[in-house]
Design an enzyme around this catalytic site. Structure first.
Site, PDB file in Angstrom:
ATOM      1  N   VAL A 210      -8.378  -4.724 -10.284  1.00 54.47           N
ATOM      2  CA  VAL A 210      -9.433  -3.928  -9.665  1.00 54.47           C
ATOM      3  C   VAL A 210      -9.228  -2.442  -9.970  1.00 54.47           C
ATOM      4  CG1 VAL A 210     -10.594  -3.310  -7.517  1.00 54.47           C
ATOM      5  CG2 VAL A 210      -9.663  -5.624  -7.815  1.00 54.47           C
ATOM      6  N   LYS A 211     -10.240  -1.833 -10.595  1.00 53.08           N
ATOM      7  CA  LYS A 211     -10.181  -0.404 -10.901  1.00 53.08           C
ATOM      8  C   LYS A 211     -10.627   0.396  -9.677  1.00 53.08           C
ATOM      9  CE  LYS A 211     -11.261   1.436 -14.915  1.00 53.08           C
ATOM     10  NZ  LYS A 211     -12.030   1.798 -16.135  1.00 53.08           N
ATOM     11  N   ILE A 212      -9.778   1.324  -9.294  1.00 56.85           N
ATOM     12  CA  ILE A 212     -10.018   2.154  -8.114  1.00 56.85           C
ATOM     13  C   ILE A 212      -9.978   3.621  -8.527  1.00 56.85           C
ATOM     14  CG2 ILE A 212      -9.152   2.806  -5.830  1.00 56.85           C
ATOM     15  CD1 ILE A 212     -10.011  -0.045  -5.791  1.00 56.85           C
TER      16      ILE A 212
END
Length: 221
Positions: free
Chosen positions: A82-84
């Site tokens: 997951v890119k945050i």
């Protein structure tokens, strides 16, 4: 050094994955917007094709929205990262997701301080955007060098993922510095394989072989 492909284009992903060159994929809302297919279908297909890490990005900017999206994106597959974004609420989300066993990639990193914060929060990957720094008159590779050194000094397990790659020399420099991963557009990966002397040499070999065939019409091997 691992090579990730920075794209949501399925044709390019299949092409380079079939060559065995794709260790993972990074995507973002901009890349998904450039494709004609439904974003959900694209993400599902990418995760199916590529066995390595696939970074899918949240679009929320609050803790609750990022957590909700992260859990939804993770359903696409076990290899989803997951890119945050590098935001205070983002770091809170990274910490919580790590506790839940979900890998994260902190994006839009432009300083060593931000990289340290991301690593301390528990990010699996930190993505310094070197091309954008170069565009702003700074040296993106200096940032990569600083992050690699700091992470090495303190044995951080976070991977340095060099992003916003603009040309093949960025890849070479990242490798010399010791970055763990580079993510690059398909056209840059294509340029890495090309060289005019390769083309010239191949043309010469084929021309010479044609001469051999003419001189030996019954040649077989």
């Amino acid at each position: 050094m691992k090579i990730f492909l920075d794209t949501a284009n399925l044709e390019s992903i299949k092409k380079y994955n079939d060559m065995g060159l794709v260790d993972g994929i990074t995507t973002n809302p901009t890349l998904l917007s450039r494709e004609k297919e439904n974003p959900a279908q694209i993400m599902r297909e990418i995760v199916r094709i590529v066995k390595g890490p696939v970074s899918l990005e949240v679009v929320g900017t609050t803790y609750d929205s990022m957590m909700e999206e992260a859990h939804r994106l993770k359903k696409y597959g076990k290899n989803v990262v997951v890119k945050i974004p590098m935001l205070p609420d983002g770091m809170r989300a990274v910490k919580k997701l790590k506790e839940e066993g979900i890998e994260t990639n902190v994006t839009l990193v432009f300083s060593a301080n931000q990289a340290v914060i991301a690593a301390k929060a528990g990010a699996s990957y930190v993505s310094p955007f070197i091309g954008r720094l170069d565009d702003a008159g700074q040296d993106g590779m200096t940032l990569v060098r600083e992050i690699v050194q700091i992470f090495s000094n303190y044995k951080f397990t976070t991977n340095v993922l060099v992003a916003s790659v603009r040309h093949p020399m960025h890849v070479i420099e990242a490798g010399k510095i010791g970055a763990h991963v580079v993510t690059l557009p398909p056209d840059i990966l294509g340029k890495m394989m090309a060289h005019p002397l390769t083309d010239k040499g191949l043309a010469s070999f084929l021309a010479d072989w044609e001469k051999v065939k003419k001189e030996n019409p019954n040649l077989s091997f």
